[in-house]
Design an enzyme around this catalytic site. Structure first.
Site, short mmCIF file in Angstrom:
data_model
loop_
_atom_site.label_atom_id
_atom_site.label_comp_id
_atom_site.label_asym_id
_atom_site.label_seq_id
_atom_site.Cartn_x
_atom_site.Cartn_y
_atom_site.Cartn_z
N HIS A 1 0.81 -1.21 0.00
CA HIS A 1 0.00 0.00 0.00
C HIS A 1 0.85 1.28 0.00
O HIS A 1 1.93 1.29 0.57
CB HIS A 1 -0.88 0.04 1.25
N LYS B 1 5.17 6.27 7.84
CA LYS B 1 4.66 5.28 8.79
C LYS B 1 5.78 4.86 9.71
O LYS B 1 6.93 4.75 9.30
CB LYS B 1 4.17 4.02 8.05
N ASP C 1 -6.23 -6.49 -2.01
CA ASP C 1 -4.79 -6.65 -2.18
C ASP C 1 -4.44 -7.58 -3.34
O ASP C 1 -3.40 -7.42 -3.98
CB ASP C 1 -4.13 -7.12 -0.89
N TYR D 1 0.69 0.88 13.76
CA TYR D 1 1.14 1.84 12.77
C TYR D 1 0.98 3.24 13.37
O TYR D 1 -0.11 3.59 13.81
CB TYR D 1 0.24 1.87 11.55
#
Length: 188
Positions: free
Chosen positions: A62, A72, A168, A132
């Site tokens: 992603h 991130k 995905d 995250y």
């Protein structure tokens, strides 16, 4: 914290610096001053948790494009994962290169993912949990991905995939994504 820049410029593995005594340990897991001193973006606006039932579960690859390109800070807080990032900066000498890092609850290691990188991971244990810390808010209309098993990327995942989302599975192969798309990641 101990910052180690990895072969993809701007990405870091961050280890905790443990202060131990008879009770256990104490460690700083985030400090905006230390991030700023080492180069990573110290701004965090959102925290997310991902729980994965089965070993072999895969999430990724992603990324978000400008104006919502995100940084991130990834940490596995239960179990273990194989975390992968891909450099999507066309001007970079490591463009389309990837690196994988094992993050576990035991090693307490984190991976800092700069803007303009794709990110994904595979659970190495049942019941893994991943935290995250995000530098940008999630913006679904700016969210994209690449196929985890694209031979052009050559990612070597440690386990067969046991679970993956339909979304995905449907990300495009690299050959159908233009460099202009990645340039847009930069806001160019």
């Amino acid at each position: 914290m101990i910052f180690s820049e990895i072969k993809l410029k701007g990405a870091f593995v961050i280890d905790l610096e443990l202060l131990t005594d008879q009770r256990g340990f104490f460690a700083r897991s985030f400090c905006s001053k230390e991030f700023e001193a080492h180069g990573p973006n110290p701004n965090l606006v959102q925290c997310n948790l991902s729980f994965n039932y089965k070993k072999g579960t895969l999430r990724g690859m992603h990324y978000q494009i400008a104006p919502f390109a995100e940084t991130k800070l990834i940490r596995c807080i239960r179990g273990a994962i194989y975390d992968v990032i891909i450099d999507l900066r066309p001007e970079s000498e490591t463009y389309l290169s990837y690196i994988g890092v094992e993050l576990t609850a035991e090693n307490r290691r984190a991976l800092y993912v700069p803007q303009r990188f794709a990110h994904g991971f595979q659970s190495l244990t049942d019941e893994s949990e991943v935290m995250y810390q995000m530098g940008e808010f999630h913006a679904p209309e700016y969210a994209f991905g690449l196929r985890y098993n694209d031979s052009a990327l050559g990612i070597e995942w440690p386990l067969p995939v046991s679970e993956i989302s339909q979304k995905d599975l449907s990300w495009p192969l690299l050959e159908s994504v233009t460099v202009k798309t990645f340039s847009h990641v930069a806001g160019v």
